[in-house]
Design a protein around this motif. Structure first.
Motif, mmCIF file in Angstrom:
data_model
loop_
_atom_site.group_PDB
_atom_site.id
_atom_site.type_symbol
_atom_site.label_atom_id
_atom_site.label_comp_id
_atom_site.label_asym_id
_atom_site.label_seq_id
_atom_site.Cartn_x
_atom_site.Cartn_y
_atom_site.Cartn_z
ATOM 1 N N LYS A 17 -16.789 5.421 -34.714
ATOM 2 C CA LYS A 17 -17.267 4.359 -33.826
ATOM 3 C C LYS A 17 -18.709 3.960 -34.126
ATOM 4 N N LEU A 65 -18.921 -2.166 -21.311
ATOM 5 C CA LEU A 65 -17.954 -1.140 -21.705
ATOM 6 C C LEU A 65 -18.370 0.202 -21.107
ATOM 7 N N LEU A 91 -14.807 6.414 -25.078
ATOM 8 C CA LEU A 91 -13.658 5.598 -25.476
ATOM 9 C C LEU A 91 -13.093 6.098 -26.796
ATOM 10 N N THR A 92 -11.793 5.986 -26.947
ATOM 11 C CA THR A 92 -11.202 6.313 -28.242
ATOM 12 C C THR A 92 -11.604 5.234 -29.241
ATOM 13 N N ASP A 94 -9.664 3.504 -31.206
ATOM 14 C CA ASP A 94 -8.769 2.352 -31.082
ATOM 15 C C ASP A 94 -9.106 1.506 -29.864
ATOM 16 N N THR A 95 -9.451 2.137 -28.752
ATOM 17 C CA THR A 95 -9.807 1.395 -27.543
ATOM 18 C C THR A 95 -11.101 0.633 -27.747
ATOM 19 N N GLU A 154 -10.316 -2.376 -29.765
ATOM 20 C CA GLU A 154 -9.554 -3.300 -28.927
ATOM 21 C C GLU A 154 -10.491 -4.088 -28.015
ATOM 22 N N ARG A 155 -11.417 -3.398 -27.358
ATOM 23 C CA ARG A 155 -12.309 -4.053 -26.397
ATOM 24 C C ARG A 155 -13.341 -4.954 -27.068
ATOM 25 N N ASP A 176 -9.347 -7.857 -28.067
ATOM 26 C CA ASP A 176 -9.275 -8.587 -26.793
ATOM 27 C C ASP A 176 -9.879 -9.981 -26.913
#
Length: 188
Positions: free
Chosen positions: A57, A162, A168-169, A171-172, A175-176, A180
């Motif tokens: 990340k 956020l 957060l993972t 992938d999440t 996504e965010r 999204d």
């Protein structure tokens, strides 16, 4: 010529934040910029433990920490797809730059861990590490330096968008930040 008020590295080189620039490619001087950025991500976005679960990340968070236009874009498009082509390109560029620099960020994390600035912790997945700052190697005055005021402000804005960002993972997070908003991603 160097300004005497300009932050410098231990070798007397100008600090990375005098001429703030997005990370487009890695040169010798950019290694310092990436190292500073990793420290700032952990300090400002790492929660109370100053830790980021899943080292992958960090490359993406560096992009947002260093560019207020990306934070503005996230605020304007919270809960919506990006319609403006200029905004879409900016967001996609941040993703592509993070993808390009993941390996370099990983190498610098290992180097900083060997020097005692970071602590790495293995996870259930052997390819994923949790990264945290060590308490004794970096003086707190480093983070209170005015040179990092923009990054600190960007971090505060990003944390509002956020919550629990450090937990957060991977992938999440993607996504965010991207999916999204209508940006396709291919990271693994």
């Amino acid at each position: 010529m160097s300004n005497h008020n300009e932050p410098t590295s231990s070798e007397g080189r100008p600090g990375p934040h005098k001429s703030k620039r997005p990370l487009f490619f890695i040169s010798g001087e950019d290694f310092y910029f990436v190292a500073y950025s990793i420290l700032l991500v952990l300090e400002y976005l790492g929660g109370t433990a100053r830790r980021v679960k899943d080292h992958r990340k960090i490359a993406y968070l560096i992009q947002f920490l260093g560019d207020p236009r990306l934070i503005d874009l996230l605020e304007r498009t919270n809960g919506a797809k990006v319609a403006n082509p200029v905004d879409r390109e900016l967001l996609f560029s941040s993703y592509a730059n993070a993808e390009l620099h993941k390996r370099e960020v990983f190498k610098i994390i290992f180097s900083m861990e060997r020097r005692g600035f970071l602590k790495m912790q293995r996870t259930d997945n052997a390819q994923i590490l949790d990264i945290s700052l060590t308490n004794n190697q970096i003086p707190q005055s480093f983070f209170s330096n005015d040179a990092f005021s923009e990054e600190k402000a960007n971090a505060e804005r990003l944390k509002k968008l956020l919550p629990r960002l450090s937990m957060l993972t991977f992938d999440t997070l993607l996504e965010r930040l991207y999916q999204d908003r209508g940006v396709r991603v291919w990271a693994s």
